[in-house]
Scaffold this motif. Structure first.
Motif, PDB file in Angstrom:
ATOM      1  N   GLU A  83       7.256 -10.397  -2.044  1.00  0.00           N
ATOM      2  CA  GLU A  83       7.244  -9.701  -0.764  1.00  0.00           C
ATOM      3  C   GLU A  83       5.813  -9.384  -0.346  1.00  0.00           C
ATOM      4  N   VAL A  84       4.950  -9.117  -1.319  1.00  0.00           N
ATOM      5  CA  VAL A  84       3.530  -8.904  -1.040  1.00  0.00           C
ATOM      6  C   VAL A  84       2.709  -9.845  -1.915  1.00  0.00           C
ATOM      7  N   ASP A  85       1.500 -10.159  -1.457  1.00  0.00           N
ATOM      8  CA  ASP A  85       0.598 -11.045  -2.194  1.00  0.00           C
ATOM      9  C   ASP A  85      -0.258 -10.278  -3.184  1.00  0.00           C
ATOM     10  N   VAL A  86      -0.495  -9.025  -2.877  1.00  0.00           N
ATOM     11  CA  VAL A  86      -1.325  -8.176  -3.731  1.00  0.00           C
ATOM     12  C   VAL A  86      -0.843  -6.736  -3.571  1.00  0.00           C
ATOM     13  N   LEU A  87      -0.930  -5.980  -4.655  1.00  0.00           N
ATOM     14  CA  LEU A  87      -0.582  -4.560  -4.634  1.00  0.00           C
ATOM     15  C   LEU A  87      -1.877  -3.768  -4.734  1.00  0.00           C
TER      16      LEU A  87
ATOM     17  N   PHE B 146       6.470  -2.429  -7.715  1.00  0.00           N
ATOM     18  CA  PHE B 146       6.369  -3.539  -8.663  1.00  0.00           C
ATOM     19  C   PHE B 146       7.336  -4.661  -8.306  1.00  0.00           C
ATOM     20  N   THR B 147       8.545  -4.303  -7.901  1.00  0.00           N
ATOM     21  CA  THR B 147       9.521  -5.306  -7.486  1.00  0.00           C
ATOM     22  C   THR B 147       9.015  -6.083  -6.286  1.00  0.00           C
TER      23      THR B 147
ATOM     24  N   VAL C  33       0.833  -1.201   0.000  1.00  0.00           N
ATOM     25  CA  VAL C  33       0.000   0.000   0.000  1.00  0.00           C
ATOM     26  C   VAL C  33       0.872   1.258   0.000  1.00  0.00           C
ATOM     27  N   ASN C  34       0.205   2.390  -0.179  1.00  0.00           N
ATOM     28  CA  ASN C  34       0.865   3.678  -0.050  1.00  0.00           C
ATOM     29  C   ASN C  34       1.093   3.974   1.428  1.00  0.00           C
ATOM     30  N   ALA C  35       2.189   4.627   1.732  1.00  0.00           N
ATOM     31  CA  ALA C  35       2.477   4.927   3.133  1.00  0.00           C
ATOM     32  C   ALA C  35       1.655   6.099   3.656  1.00  0.00           C
TER      33      ALA C  35
END
Length: 336
Positions: free
Chosen positions: A93-97, A86-87, A37-39
């Motif tokens: 590192e994440v399951d979903v963006l 994207f990386t 997510v966005n910070a």
């Protein structure tokens, strides 16, 4: 030698490959969804006074957790900037963006990721200092423009100024909090980003009245969650989590009345809430997956209103994000 080569090829075909765990299995074993997510974008993803992530994008993550694990609280939020997002998805590192990310052809076909739907229809705009007296983006020839690196905004700016025979001086930052600080400090005359982000950033200024968002929208920015390519099961779970929220709104099923609606004899409502058929089985999740989304997170209107709509400080009209049968273009295939 020819026979040896063919023998080697044959053996390589027969050697079994190590099966990779599906994303759902990984999520279930971990007992949480890792969501990029966005910070710090109020309305979409930012920390509240209790250090909890709130916003439309974070609620999409919670809906996915409700569907996959039956518990909307089982989300690990991973703050990512526009360059590393994207990386982080590609590497696992994440399951979903779910990070105000625009769906484009190149991103959907060359970055090893797939977008699963549109959670918010947006467009790029311009915010200028009020005392400049600028009324239109066509008056910005020669302006210094703050924007973010690694975003579609950079390309859109170049296209817009070139097509309109104007020049500009780009001032590029890595994060939205840096760009708004640069704008407030006078490092640029203009801040350009998605309109939704500009409204949020304007509220962060010490004096919001010092800036105004111009009326021009110069691009299409369909924002939505994305997953890695190659896992159709997880792709379907994320996609249908958003579709379930839209279908629920269309059917009049909300967070407030969902338990009452479980007694409905409307076939569409019964299918949505898992009372008729098991539409979660093919995705490897429970029959009441959509009920859990609406019960714990809400339908699309619930999510929109509390984060960016009438129930929020932004009060952004639904516009294109209204349902297809109410003047907007949000539309979800049926659950059946």
């Amino acid at each position: 030698m020819k026979n040896v080569r063919w023998l080697g090829l044959g053996l390589s075909i027969l050697v079994p490959t190590v099966a990779m765990a599906s994303t759902l299995e990984t999520v279930q074993n971990r007992d949480s969804v890792r969501c990029g997510v966005n910070a710090a974008q109020p309305g979409f993803s930012s920390l509240d006074d209790d250090d909890q992530y709130r916003g439309l994008d974070t609620d999409v993550c919670r809906a996915i957790a409700a569907a996959a694990l039956g518990d909307a609280t089982k989300v690990d939020f991973v703050p990512l900037d526009s360059v590393e997002r994207f990386t982080a998805l590609q590497s696992g590192e994440v399951d979903v963006l779910s990070r105000t990310t625009t769906w484009t052809s190149s991103r959907d076909t060359t970055l090893g990721m797939h977008f699963t739907g549109v959670s918010y229809y947006d467009g790029q705009a311009f915010m200028v200092a009020s005392d400049l007296g600028v009324q239109s983006a066509k008056e910005l020839d020669g302006a210094a423009v703050c924007t973010q690196s690694g975003t579609t905004s950079e390309l859109n700016l170049s296209d817009y100024f070139r097509v309109n025979g104007m020049t500009y001086d780009p001032v590029v930052f890595d994060a939205p909090e840096q760009s708004i600080a640069g704008f407030e400090a006078g490092r640029c005359d203009v801040l350009s980003s998605d309109a939704s982000q500009l409204y949020a950033q304007r509220m962060q200024l010490s004096d919001p009245d010092m800036a105004v968002v111009l009326p021009e929208i110069i691009s299409k920015e369909p924002l939505g969650p994305a997953v890695r390519q190659g896992d159709d099961q997880w792709f379907n779970i994320v996609k249908w989590s958003l579709f379930a929220m839209l279908n629920a709104e269309e059917l009049g099923v909300s967070q407030e009345n969902v338990d009452e609606q479980r007694e409905s004899e409307d076939p569409d409502v019964m299918r949505l809430l898992g009372k008729d058929g098991n539409f979660g089985e093919a995705m490897g999740i429970e029959a009441d997956w959509a009920y859990q989304i609406v019960k714990q997170v809400g339908n699309y209107a619930d999510m929109y209103d509390r984060n960016v709509g009438a129930g929020s400080e932004f009060n952004i009209a639904r516009g294109l994000n209204g349902l297809w049968n109410d003047g907007g273009i949000q539309y979800a295939p049926p659950i059946r």
